[in-house]
Design a protein around this motif. Structure first.
Motif, PDB file in Angstrom:
ATOM      1  N   VAL A  71       0.825  -1.215   0.000  1.00 61.32           N
ATOM      2  CA  VAL A  71       0.000   0.000   0.000  1.00 61.32           C
ATOM      3  C   VAL A  71       0.856   1.262   0.000  1.00 61.32           C
ATOM      4  N   LEU A  72       2.132   1.133   0.373  1.00 65.20           N
ATOM      5  CA  LEU A  72       3.033   2.287   0.332  1.00 65.20           C
ATOM      6  C   LEU A  72       3.586   2.547  -1.064  1.00 65.20           C
ATOM      7  N   ILE A  73       3.635   1.503  -1.901  1.00 67.14           N
ATOM      8  CA  ILE A  73       4.276   1.627  -3.205  1.00 67.14           C
ATOM      9  C   ILE A  73       3.672   2.730  -4.075  1.00 67.14           C
ATOM     10  N   PRO A  74       2.327   2.843  -4.219  1.00 62.99           N
ATOM     11  CA  PRO A  74       1.789   3.932  -5.054  1.00 62.99           C
ATOM     12  C   PRO A  74       2.220   5.318  -4.573  1.00 62.99           C
ATOM     13  N   ALA A  75       2.255   5.529  -3.258  1.00 65.19           N
ATOM     14  CA  ALA A  75       2.678   6.830  -2.729  1.00 65.19           C
ATOM     15  C   ALA A  75       4.146   7.091  -3.049  1.00 65.19           C
ATOM     16  N   LEU A  76       4.974   6.069  -2.924  1.00 61.97           N
ATOM     17  CA  LEU A  76       6.400   6.223  -3.220  1.00 61.97           C
ATOM     18  C   LEU A  76       6.624   6.501  -4.707  1.00 61.97           C
ATOM     19  N   ILE A  77       5.866   5.803  -5.561  1.00 63.11           N
ATOM     20  CA  ILE A  77       5.980   6.053  -7.006  1.00 63.11           C
ATOM     21  C   ILE A  77       5.561   7.480  -7.337  1.00 63.11           C
ATOM     22  N   LEU A  78       4.466   7.929  -6.732  1.00 61.67           N
ATOM     23  CA  LEU A  78       3.987   9.289  -6.971  1.00 61.67           C
ATOM     24  C   LEU A  78       5.015  10.315  -6.502  1.00 61.67           C
ATOM     25  N   ALA A  79       5.620  10.067  -5.335  1.00 60.22           N
ATOM     26  CA  ALA A  79       6.637  10.981  -4.826  1.00 60.22           C
ATOM     27  C   ALA A  79       7.844  11.040  -5.767  1.00 60.22           C
ATOM     28  N   TRP A  80       8.252   9.873  -6.284  1.00 56.08           N
ATOM     29  CA  TRP A  80       9.381   9.830  -7.212  1.00 56.08           C
ATOM     30  C   TRP A  80       9.049  10.565  -8.515  1.00 56.08           C
ATOM     31  N   GLN A  81       7.838  10.366  -9.026  1.00 57.70           N
ATOM     32  CA  GLN A  81       7.436  11.052 -10.252  1.00 57.70           C
ATOM     33  C   GLN A  81       7.411  12.565 -10.061  1.00 57.70           C
ATOM     34  N   ALA A  82       6.959  13.009  -8.890  1.00 57.03           N
ATOM     35  CA  ALA A  82       6.946  14.442  -8.607  1.00 57.03           C
ATOM     36  C   ALA A  82       8.376  14.977  -8.516  1.00 57.03           C
ATOM     37  N   TRP A  83       9.252  14.221  -7.849  1.00 57.77           N
ATOM     38  CA  TRP A  83      10.647  14.642  -7.671  1.00 57.77           C
ATOM     39  C   TRP A  83      11.373  14.714  -9.015  1.00 57.77           C
ATOM     40  N   SER A  84      11.069  13.776  -9.901  1.00 60.18           N
ATOM     41  CA  SER A  84      11.764  13.724 -11.200  1.00 60.18           C
ATOM     42  C   SER A  84      10.990  14.414 -12.317  1.00 60.18           C
ATOM     43  N   HIS A  85       9.957  15.184 -11.963  1.00 58.20           N
ATOM     44  CA  HIS A  85       9.169  15.977 -12.911  1.00 58.20           C
ATOM     45  C   HIS A  85       8.566  15.114 -14.020  1.00 58.20           C
ATOM     46  N   GLN A  86       7.935  14.023 -13.619  1.00 61.48           N
ATOM     47  CA  GLN A  86       7.313  13.111 -14.588  1.00 61.48           C
ATOM     48  C   GLN A  86       5.790  13.146 -14.531  1.00 61.48           C
ATOM     49  N   LEU A  87       5.237  14.173 -13.913  1.00 57.90           N
ATOM     50  CA  LEU A  87       3.777  14.235 -13.771  1.00 57.90           C
ATOM     51  C   LEU A  87       3.112  15.125 -14.823  1.00 57.90           C
ATOM     52  N   GLY A  88       3.861  15.476 -15.871  1.00 58.91           N
ATOM     53  CA  GLY A  88       3.273  16.228 -16.963  1.00 58.91           C
ATOM     54  C   GLY A  88       3.214  17.719 -16.713  1.00 58.91           C
ATOM     55  N   SER A  89       2.440  18.399 -17.566  1.00 62.44           N
ATOM     56  CA  SER A  89       2.369  19.860 -17.502  1.00 62.44           C
ATOM     57  C   SER A  89       1.527  20.355 -16.330  1.00 62.44           C
ATOM     58  N   LYS A  90       0.659  19.492 -15.799  1.00 63.49           N
ATOM     59  CA  LYS A  90      -0.169  19.846 -14.640  1.00 63.49           C
ATOM     60  C   LYS A  90       0.077  18.828 -13.539  1.00 63.49           C
ATOM     61  N   PRO A  91       1.223  18.931 -12.856  1.00 64.82           N
ATOM     62  CA  PRO A  91       1.590  17.891 -11.882  1.00 64.82           C
ATOM     63  C   PRO A  91       0.615  17.749 -10.734  1.00 64.82           C
ATOM     64  N   TRP A  92       0.081  18.861 -10.215  1.00 62.10           N
ATOM     65  CA  TRP A  92      -0.845  18.767  -9.088  1.00 62.10           C
ATOM     66  C   TRP A  92      -2.131  18.060  -9.511  1.00 62.10           C
ATOM     67  N   THR A  93      -2.617  18.413 -10.689  1.00 56.68           N
ATOM     68  CA  THR A  93      -3.839  17.771 -11.195  1.00 56.68           C
ATOM     69  C   THR A  93      -3.627  16.271 -11.382  1.00 56.68           C
ATOM     70  N   GLN A  94      -2.466  15.894 -11.925  1.00 60.46           N
ATOM     71  CA  GLN A  94      -2.166  14.479 -12.120  1.00 60.46           C
ATOM     72  C   GLN A  94      -2.056  13.756 -10.788  1.00 60.46           C
ATOM     73  N   ALA A  95      -1.445  14.418  -9.800  1.00 63.03           N
ATOM     74  CA  ALA A  95      -1.305  13.810  -8.467  1.00 63.03           C
ATOM     75  C   ALA A  95      -2.674  13.633  -7.814  1.00 63.03           C
ATOM     76  N   VAL A  96      -3.556  14.609  -7.991  1.00 66.81           N
ATOM     77  CA  VAL A  96      -4.925  14.495  -7.465  1.00 66.81           C
ATOM     78  C   VAL A  96      -5.619  13.287  -8.087  1.00 66.81           C
ATOM     79  N   HIS A  97      -5.480  13.154  -9.401  1.00 66.49           N
ATOM     80  CA  HIS A  97      -6.118  12.036 -10.111  1.00 66.49           C
ATOM     81  C   HIS A  97      -5.564  10.690  -9.633  1.00 66.49           C
ATOM     82  N   ASP A  98      -4.241  10.596  -9.516  1.00 67.97           N
ATOM     83  CA  ASP A  98      -3.619   9.315  -9.152  1.00 67.97           C
ATOM     84  C   ASP A  98      -3.992   8.876  -7.736  1.00 67.97           C
ATOM     85  N   THR A  99      -3.972   9.815  -6.790  1.00 66.66           N
ATOM     86  CA  THR A  99      -4.314   9.437  -5.411  1.00 66.66           C
ATOM     87  C   THR A  99      -5.774   9.028  -5.297  1.00 66.66           C
ATOM     88  N   GLY A 100      -6.659   9.691  -6.034  1.00 66.90           N
ATOM     89  CA  GLY A 100      -8.066   9.309  -6.005  1.00 66.90           C
ATOM     90  C   GLY A 100      -8.285   7.930  -6.601  1.00 66.90           C
TER      91      GLY A 100
END
Length: 302
Positions: A30-59
């Motif tokens: 259950v920790l893996i999705p959060a860790l992947i999301l954190a890594w994607q945010a750190w490495s700028h892999q969440l696209g042009s709207k990172p916050w929106t993508q993060a909202v979508h992924d966590t939901g």
């Protein structure tokens, strides 16, 4: 006893404070999705709207984990794996944590402008549905402790926590509404949720679990999922419902394995569980106590 109670607070320990490989694996997963999301945010892999993508992924992950949580009881019966019940609370709390993260990231995306946040929720129906489901999920999370079970009483507590099925419906409806045209993921999760409800229906109707009953349930639920997807796209786009439904046959007609639709996945998951049911190791039944010889002879004499 005190040390065991303290040890049980660690997520990888069971209620007796002993290390549980099952709970440890569940906690890591259950920790893996959060860790992947954190890594994607750190490495700028969440696209042009990172916050929106993060909202979508966590939901999305909140709903996935919620459906997995609801699968614990039927899987316990189908696989005769009683130890699964030990991870249900952890999964439920994880679903709540991702849902709260979903809301928090949404608020960050709107710069914590509370006037804007409230107005957005009030005027958008899918947000009203979502926040209602989230409030319900938080209530269930708060009341999931042993202390709350004692305070509410097992009967009242069970009735309250049966609302999780309504909360799941609200969450899935919210997901479908905000997805607009492409509802592949919402339909897939809804189909799997329907499969879990169908398993509960077998128990309520007194139908014994067997390969046949599980396989028929899988095929029927897969078909229902395909029909639900067809209805959604036909209503949203105005396209021919029959042509949309026929697209489910592309995998056979064109041998296009990328055309696997949600209905196919639901049927395959159900059929896989039916096969696993055949090879399960039945849980040992409690030994039957025999009467003492003296009592047996008295009963025979009487």
């Amino acid at each position: 006893m005190a040390s065991a109670a303290r040890g049980s607070y660690w997520p990888w320990n069971d209620r007796q404070g002993r290390f549980s490989a099952l709970r440890a694996c569940c906690f890591a997963l259950v920790l893996i999705p959060a860790l992947i999301l954190a890594w994607q945010a750190w490495s700028h892999q969440l696209g042009s709207k990172p916050w929106t993508q993060a909202v979508h992924d966590t939901g999305t992950w909140a709903l996935r984990i919620l459906v997995i949580t609801l699968s614990v009881t039927p899987l316990r019966r189908i696989l005769d794996w009683n130890k699964l019940i030990g991870i249900r609370r952890m999964l439920g709390l994880s679903a709540m944590a991702y849902a709260l993260g979903h809301l928090t990231l949404y608020c960050i995306d709107l710069a914590f402008d509370w006037g804007l946040i409230v107005s957005e929720i009030v005027k958008r129906f899918y947000l009203v549905v979502g926040i209602t489901g989230l409030i319900g999920l938080v209530v269930l999370g708060i009341t999931s402790t042993d202390g709350m079970i004692r305070r509410l009483g097992s009967g009242r507590w069970q009735r309250l926590h049966n609302l999780v099925y309504l909360i799941a419906c609200l969450g899935l409806f919210h997901f479908a509404l905000q997805s607009k045209i492409d509802v592949t993921q919402p339909v897939l999760l809804t189909g799997l949720f329907a499969l879990l409800l169908a398993y509960r229906g077998l128990g309520r109707l007194g139908i014994p679990l067997s390969f046949g009953s599980l396989a028929l349930t899988a095929l029927a639920t897969g078909l229902a999922t395909a029909l639900a997807e067809t209805a959604w796209y036909a209503f949203a786009t105005g396209a021919s419902a029959w042509l949309i439904f026929q697209a489910n046959a592309d995998i056979v007609v064109y041998q296009d394995w990328t055309a696997v639709r949600p209905g196919h996945w639901v049927a395959l998951v159900g059929l896989g569980l039916a096969v696993l049911h055949l090879f399960r190791k039945p849980a040992p039944k409690p030994a039957r106590r025999e009467r003492p010889p003296a009592m047996a002879s008295e009963a025979a004499g009487g």
